[in-house]
Scaffold this active site. Structure first.
Site, mmCIF file in Angstrom:
data_model
loop_
_atom_site.group_PDB
_atom_site.id
_atom_site.type_symbol
_atom_site.label_atom_id
_atom_site.label_comp_id
_atom_site.label_asym_id
_atom_site.label_seq_id
_atom_site.Cartn_x
_atom_site.Cartn_y
_atom_site.Cartn_z
ATOM 1 N N HIS A 123 69.416 38.602 68.975
ATOM 2 C CA HIS A 123 68.536 37.736 69.778
ATOM 3 C C HIS A 123 69.260 36.551 70.412
ATOM 4 O O HIS A 123 68.762 35.961 71.360
ATOM 5 C CB HIS A 123 67.404 37.200 68.898
ATOM 6 C CG HIS A 123 66.380 38.226 68.547
ATOM 7 N ND1 HIS A 123 66.710 39.432 67.952
ATOM 8 C CD2 HIS A 123 65.033 38.244 68.717
ATOM 9 C CE1 HIS A 123 65.601 40.130 67.759
ATOM 10 N NE2 HIS A 123 64.580 39.439 68.220
ATOM 11 N N CYS A 164 73.706 37.907 65.854
ATOM 12 C CA CYS A 164 72.332 38.414 65.842
ATOM 13 C C CYS A 164 71.977 38.822 67.266
ATOM 14 O O CYS A 164 72.346 38.129 68.227
ATOM 15 C CB CYS A 164 71.374 37.328 65.341
ATOM 16 S SG CYS A 164 69.636 37.793 65.475
ATOM 17 N N GLU A 185 61.588 35.564 70.329
ATOM 18 C CA GLU A 185 60.541 36.562 70.584
ATOM 19 C C GLU A 185 59.304 35.914 71.204
ATOM 20 O O GLU A 185 58.561 36.558 71.942
ATOM 21 C CB GLU A 185 60.201 37.322 69.300
ATOM 22 C CG GLU A 185 61.375 38.173 68.896
ATOM 23 C CD GLU A 185 61.044 39.333 67.983
ATOM 24 O OE1 GLU A 185 59.909 39.415 67.498
ATOM 25 O OE2 GLU A 185 61.951 40.152 67.753
ATOM 26 N N CYS A 202 72.012 46.392 65.785
ATOM 27 C CA CYS A 202 71.430 45.378 64.901
ATOM 28 C C CYS A 202 72.518 44.813 63.978
ATOM 29 O O CYS A 202 73.157 45.565 63.232
ATOM 30 C CB CYS A 202 70.334 46.029 64.071
ATOM 31 S SG CYS A 202 69.505 44.926 62.944
ATOM 32 N N ASP A 237 68.257 49.608 66.887
ATOM 33 C CA ASP A 237 68.026 48.221 66.461
ATOM 34 C C ASP A 237 66.707 48.146 65.706
ATOM 35 O O ASP A 237 65.855 49.032 65.822
ATOM 36 C CB ASP A 237 67.986 47.273 67.666
ATOM 37 C CG ASP A 237 67.798 45.818 67.240
ATOM 38 O OD1 ASP A 237 68.563 45.351 66.375
ATOM 39 O OD2 ASP A 237 66.867 45.146 67.732
ATOM 40 N N SER A 238 66.534 47.050 64.973
ATOM 41 C CA SER A 238 65.270 46.841 64.274
ATOM 42 C C SER A 238 64.120 46.654 65.266
ATOM 43 O O SER A 238 62.966 46.835 64.892
ATOM 44 C CB SER A 238 65.379 45.608 63.378
ATOM 45 O OG SER A 238 65.739 44.481 64.159
HETATM 46 N N1 DGL Z 1 68.265 42.738 65.061
HETATM 47 C C1 DGL Z 1 68.396 41.739 64.015
HETATM 48 C C2 DGL Z 1 69.868 41.311 63.932
HETATM 49 O O1 DGL Z 1 70.633 41.446 64.859
HETATM 50 C C3 DGL Z 1 67.497 40.539 64.253
HETATM 51 C C4 DGL Z 1 66.015 40.834 64.122
HETATM 52 C C5 DGL Z 1 65.606 41.277 62.723
HETATM 53 O O2 DGL Z 1 65.734 40.479 61.760
HETATM 54 O O3 DGL Z 1 65.164 42.412 62.583
HETATM 55 O O4 DGL Z 1 70.272 40.843 62.907
#
Ligand code: DGL
Length: 275
Positions: A189, A187, A152, A75, A12-13
């Site tokens: 989050h 997403c 976050e 992600c 993931d990012s």
């Molecule tokens: N992990 C990203 C997503 O699921 C969200 C956070 C980011 O923008 O890096 O799209």
């Protein structure tokens, strides 16, 4: 004969993919996990296809080099923008979150009208719309860029987050989509604010969390993989071993990550990826 205990790589990012890891741990406890959070380079949601693709391929190679036998691209942005590129660069099976999310939405929606919320980049790619249209579903995609920073910040039950979500969802469930009956959390989050979104979304709407449907697809892939490979060592029934790699502060990863994973995080190693 010992039962094979596979190693699953999750990318993931940043921290958000830990919601996917949480779903994987619940469904597939008989595996070990390595997780890569590219915390130094997040957010991906506001970056270009080229940049996200390059970053994601580097992370995928890192996980493979550390023993990942399956790669889960947790992600949504990386999946939406770069799944083909990652799959072409990888030597192991790759599972993204968009197709499983679209499958779940297609099986839940009765009137075949679905709203997807995600980052700016995910929405601009139209990956969810294409996947849903291929399943006979009409989709409205809505970028909700303010939700990632709010989550976050830990504002998962906060009046500001509720108001922001209310505005986004009012815009999404409008202009012919008032009767859409399914909301896809596109997403990493958003599962953390699922309770808040449930309150704010129209009452008739079902919520699809692609983390859960992705875990189901990974379980299927693993069955195929384990049948094809020679059994190796590892004890079934023992606790999964978890190892985390983060490109920014280890301390911050632990602190924020525990909220996403819902358990204590140890064993985090800092990684410096060269540009
Ligand atoms: N992990 C990203 C997503 O699921 C969200 C956070 C980011 O923008 O890096 O799209």
């Amino acid at each position: 004969m010992p039962t094979r205990r596979p190693t699953i790589g999750v990318f993931d990012s940043g921290f958000g993919g830990l919601t996917v890891l949480k779903a994987l741990l619940e469904l597939i406890p008989d595996a070990d996990y390595i997780y890569f959070g590219d915390t130094a380079r997040l957010p991906y949601g506001s970056k270009s296809v080229e940049t996200v693709g390059r970053y994601a391929v580097e992370a995928a190679h890192y996980l493979e080099a550390h023993g990942a036998e399956v790669l889960v691209i947790a992600c949504n942005t990386a999946t939406a923008l770069a799944l083909d590129r990652i799959t072409a660069a990888a030597h192991v099976p790759v599972v993204g979150v968009v197709e499983p999310g679209a499958d779940a939405a297609a099986s839940i929606s009765s009137n075949k009208k679905v709203v997807v919320i995600g980052t700016e980049a995910t929405v601009s790619s139209h990956a969810y719309r294409k996947a849903l249209e291929a399943r006979g579903i009409e989709a409205r995609e809505k970028a909700c860029p303010l939700l990632v920073p709010l989550v976050e910040e830990g504002w998962v039950e906060h009046a500001v987050t509720e108001e922001v979500a209310r505005i986004y969802l009012a815009e999404a469930f409008a202009d012919g989509f008032q009767e859409a009956d399914t909301l896809v959390l596109g997403c990493t989050h958003y599962p953390l604010i699922k309770t808040l979104l449930r309150r704010v979304a129209p009452g008739h709407v079902s919520i699809v969390d692609s983390a859960e449907s992705t875990a189901g697809v990974v379980a299927e892939r693993l069955k195929e993989l384990l049948q094809a490979k020679t059994p190796a060592s590892g004890k079934q029934g023992s606790e999964p071993q978890l190892k985390f790699f983060a490109t920014d502060s280890v301390e911050k990863f632990r602190r924020l990550g525990e909220r996403f994973l819902g358990r204590v995080i140890c064993n985090v190693q800092h990684v410096d990826l060269k540009e």
